[in-house]
Design a protein around this motif. Structure first.
Motif, PDB file in Angstrom:
ATOM      1  N   ALA A 153      -3.877  -9.349  -5.213  1.00  0.00           N
ATOM      2  CA  ALA A 153      -2.598  -9.603  -4.534  1.00  0.00           C
ATOM      3  C   ALA A 153      -2.174 -11.057  -4.726  1.00  0.00           C
ATOM      4  CB  ALA A 153      -2.719  -9.261  -3.053  1.00  0.00           C
ATOM      5  N   ARG A 154      -3.117 -11.983  -4.548  1.00  0.00           N
ATOM      6  CA  ARG A 154      -2.801 -13.413  -4.744  1.00  0.00           C
ATOM      7  C   ARG A 154      -2.396 -13.691  -6.188  1.00  0.00           C
ATOM      8  NH1 ARG A 154      -7.000 -14.321  -1.359  1.00  0.00           N
ATOM      9  NH2 ARG A 154      -8.483 -14.592  -3.050  1.00  0.00           N
ATOM     10  N   LYS A 155      -3.195 -13.180  -7.131  1.00  0.00           N
ATOM     11  CA  LYS A 155      -2.932 -13.429  -8.550  1.00  0.00           C
ATOM     12  C   LYS A 155      -1.592 -12.845  -8.991  1.00  0.00           C
ATOM     13  CE  LYS A 155      -5.299 -13.211 -12.970  1.00  0.00           C
ATOM     14  NZ  LYS A 155      -6.485 -12.777 -13.696  1.00  0.00           N
ATOM     15  N   ALA A 156      -1.242 -11.668  -8.456  1.00  0.00           N
ATOM     16  CA  ALA A 156       0.005 -10.994  -8.830  1.00  0.00           C
ATOM     17  C   ALA A 156       1.195 -11.499  -8.011  1.00  0.00           C
ATOM     18  CB  ALA A 156      -0.143  -9.490  -8.653  1.00  0.00           C
ATOM     19  N   GLY A 157       0.911 -12.208  -6.909  1.00  0.00           N
ATOM     20  CA  GLY A 157       1.994 -12.692  -6.061  1.00  0.00           C
ATOM     21  C   GLY A 157       2.670 -11.574  -5.285  1.00  0.00           C
ATOM     22  N   ILE A 158       1.879 -10.596  -4.846  1.00  0.00           N
ATOM     23  CA  ILE A 158       2.434  -9.462  -4.102  1.00  0.00           C
ATOM     24  C   ILE A 158       1.778  -9.359  -2.728  1.00  0.00           C
ATOM     25  CG2 ILE A 158       3.096  -8.132  -6.135  1.00  0.00           C
ATOM     26  CD1 ILE A 158       0.546  -6.572  -5.940  1.00  0.00           C
ATOM     27  N   ASP A 159       2.443  -8.663  -1.840  1.00  0.00           N
ATOM     28  CA  ASP A 159       1.965  -8.484  -0.477  1.00  0.00           C
ATOM     29  C   ASP A 159       0.679  -7.647  -0.470  1.00  0.00           C
ATOM     30  OD1 ASP A 159       2.381  -8.571   2.472  1.00  0.00           O
ATOM     31  OD2 ASP A 159       2.525  -6.396   2.182  1.00  0.00           O
ATOM     32  N   PRO A 160      -0.400  -8.153   0.145  1.00  0.00           N
ATOM     33  CA  PRO A 160      -1.663  -7.416   0.164  1.00  0.00           C
ATOM     34  C   PRO A 160      -1.556  -6.025   0.796  1.00  0.00           C
ATOM     35  CG  PRO A 160      -2.008  -9.668   0.895  1.00  0.00           C
ATOM     36  CD  PRO A 160      -0.521  -9.464   0.769  1.00  0.00           C
ATOM     37  N   SER A 161      -0.729  -5.869   1.813  1.00  0.00           N
ATOM     38  CA  SER A 161      -0.616  -4.550   2.450  1.00  0.00           C
ATOM     39  C   SER A 161       0.084  -3.546   1.535  1.00  0.00           C
ATOM     40  CB  SER A 161       0.102  -4.645   3.795  1.00  0.00           C
ATOM     41  OG  SER A 161       1.428  -5.071   3.627  1.00  0.00           O
ATOM     42  N   ARG A 162       1.050  -3.998   0.744  1.00  0.00           N
ATOM     43  CA  ARG A 162       1.702  -3.108  -0.227  1.00  0.00           C
ATOM     44  C   ARG A 162       0.719  -2.672  -1.301  1.00  0.00           C
ATOM     45  NH1 ARG A 162       6.871  -5.387  -2.738  1.00  0.00           N
ATOM     46  NH2 ARG A 162       7.002  -3.266  -3.532  1.00  0.00           N
ATOM     47  N   LEU A 163      -0.109  -3.617  -1.761  1.00  0.00           N
ATOM     48  CA  LEU A 163      -1.117  -3.298  -2.758  1.00  0.00           C
ATOM     49  C   LEU A 163      -2.127  -2.308  -2.190  1.00  0.00           C
ATOM     50  CD1 LEU A 163      -2.428  -3.696  -5.514  1.00  0.00           C
ATOM     51  CD2 LEU A 163      -3.649  -5.666  -4.543  1.00  0.00           C
ATOM     52  N   SER A 164      -2.573  -2.537  -0.976  1.00  0.00           N
ATOM     53  CA  SER A 164      -3.538  -1.645  -0.336  1.00  0.00           C
ATOM     54  C   SER A 164      -2.990  -0.228  -0.208  1.00  0.00           C
ATOM     55  CB  SER A 164      -3.910  -2.187   1.045  1.00  0.00           C
ATOM     56  OG  SER A 164      -4.785  -1.307   1.695  1.00  0.00           O
ATOM     57  N   SER A 165      -1.737  -0.111   0.205  1.00  0.00           N
ATOM     58  CA  SER A 165      -1.155   1.229   0.351  1.00  0.00           C
ATOM     59  C   SER A 165      -1.009   1.932  -0.998  1.00  0.00           C
ATOM     60  CB  SER A 165       0.173   1.183   1.102  1.00  0.00           C
ATOM     61  OG  SER A 165       1.150   0.474   0.384  1.00  0.00           O
ATOM     62  N   LEU A 166      -0.767   1.171  -2.068  1.00  0.00           N
ATOM     63  CA  LEU A 166      -0.704   1.760  -3.403  1.00  0.00           C
ATOM     64  C   LEU A 166      -2.088   2.257  -3.829  1.00  0.00           C
ATOM     65  CD1 LEU A 166       0.759   2.405  -6.051  1.00  0.00           C
ATOM     66  CD2 LEU A 166       0.283   0.061  -6.779  1.00  0.00           C
ATOM     67  N   ILE A 167      -3.100   1.446  -3.607  1.00  0.00           N
ATOM     68  CA  ILE A 167      -4.461   1.820  -3.983  1.00  0.00           C
ATOM     69  C   ILE A 167      -4.918   3.068  -3.234  1.00  0.00           C
ATOM     70  CG2 ILE A 167      -6.884   1.075  -3.833  1.00  0.00           C
ATOM     71  CD1 ILE A 167      -5.827  -1.781  -4.510  1.00  0.00           C
ATOM     72  N   ARG A 168      -4.518   3.199  -1.989  1.00  0.00           N
ATOM     73  CA  ARG A 168      -4.903   4.356  -1.173  1.00  0.00           C
ATOM     74  C   ARG A 168      -4.012   5.571  -1.408  1.00  0.00           C
ATOM     75  NH1 ARG A 168      -4.137   2.926   4.317  1.00  0.00           N
ATOM     76  NH2 ARG A 168      -2.770   1.370   3.499  1.00  0.00           N
ATOM     77  N   GLY A 169      -2.979   5.433  -2.249  1.00  0.00           N
ATOM     78  CA  GLY A 169      -2.085   6.557  -2.529  1.00  0.00           C
ATOM     79  C   GLY A 169      -1.134   6.844  -1.387  1.00  0.00           C
ATOM     80  N   LYS A 170      -0.808   5.824  -0.601  1.00  0.00           N
ATOM     81  CA  LYS A 170       0.040   6.019   0.576  1.00  0.00           C
ATOM     82  C   LYS A 170       1.499   5.641   0.345  1.00  0.00           C
ATOM     83  CE  LYS A 170      -3.380   7.338   3.086  1.00  0.00           C
ATOM     84  NZ  LYS A 170      -3.529   8.727   3.393  1.00  0.00           N
ATOM     85  N   ARG A 171       1.846   5.218  -0.850  1.00  0.00           N
ATOM     86  CA  ARG A 171       3.234   4.856  -1.149  1.00  0.00           C
ATOM     87  C   ARG A 171       3.958   6.052  -1.733  1.00  0.00           C
ATOM     88  NH1 ARG A 171       4.382  -0.283  -0.504  1.00  0.00           N
ATOM     89  NH2 ARG A 171       6.294  -0.061  -1.665  1.00  0.00           N
ATOM     90  N   GLU A 172       5.223   6.164  -1.430  1.00  0.00           N
ATOM     91  CA  GLU A 172       6.033   7.244  -1.994  1.00  0.00           C
ATOM     92  C   GLU A 172       6.834   6.767  -3.199  1.00  0.00           C
ATOM     93  OE1 GLU A 172       8.305   9.479   0.767  1.00  0.00           O
ATOM     94  OE2 GLU A 172       6.685   9.548   2.221  1.00  0.00           O
ATOM     95  N   ARG A 173       7.078   5.480  -3.256  1.00  0.00           N
ATOM     96  CA  ARG A 173       7.845   4.904  -4.364  1.00  0.00           C
ATOM     97  C   ARG A 173       7.143   3.641  -4.856  1.00  0.00           C
ATOM     98  NH1 ARG A 173      12.343   6.083  -0.678  1.00  0.00           N
ATOM     99  NH2 ARG A 173      13.349   7.931  -1.502  1.00  0.00           N
ATOM    100  N   ILE A 174       7.278   3.405  -6.155  1.00  0.00           N
ATOM    101  CA  ILE A 174       6.703   2.205  -6.746  1.00  0.00           C
ATOM    102  C   ILE A 174       7.771   1.551  -7.606  1.00  0.00           C
ATOM    103  CG2 ILE A 174       4.834   1.257  -8.134  1.00  0.00           C
ATOM    104  CD1 ILE A 174       3.410   3.937  -7.806  1.00  0.00           C
TER     105      ILE A 174
END
Length: 88
Positions: free
Chosen positions: A26-47
């Motif tokens: 998340a730090r290296k990519a400059g993205i929100d850690p919670s958004r990354l976590s939800s993507l990894i867990r398959g909890k996002r509906e859109r990317i």
């Protein structure tokens, strides 16, 4: 007739292979850690494409199929984002 499909996220495996934590990515990519976590867990509906691009660049990946794949789904998984650790 076409078989239903699901989008499978393989970030958990990539993090392990590259020996990097979610927080580090998340730090290296400059993205929100919670958004990354939800993507990894398959909890996002859109990317967003930008989001995937930042992740790919941070991991040194140039082939999207290392991050996401489109696979056959059961009817209850159709058109869903699934974490690779949850794939049957």
């Amino acid at each position: 007739m076409n078989k239903p499909k699901k989008l499978v996220v393989h970030l958990d495996k990539l993090l392990e292979e590259k020996n990097i934590t979610q927080a580090q990515l998340a730090r290296k990519a400059g993205i929100d850690p919670s958004r990354l976590s939800s993507l990894i867990r398959g909890k996002r509906e859109r990317i967003q494409v930008e989001f995937l691009t930042l992740i790919a660049e941070a991991l040194g990946i140039d082939k999207i199929e290392e991050i996401l794949t489109l696979e056959d789904a059961e009817s209850d998984e159709e058109n869903k984002l699934i974490a690779s650790k949850n794939v049957k």
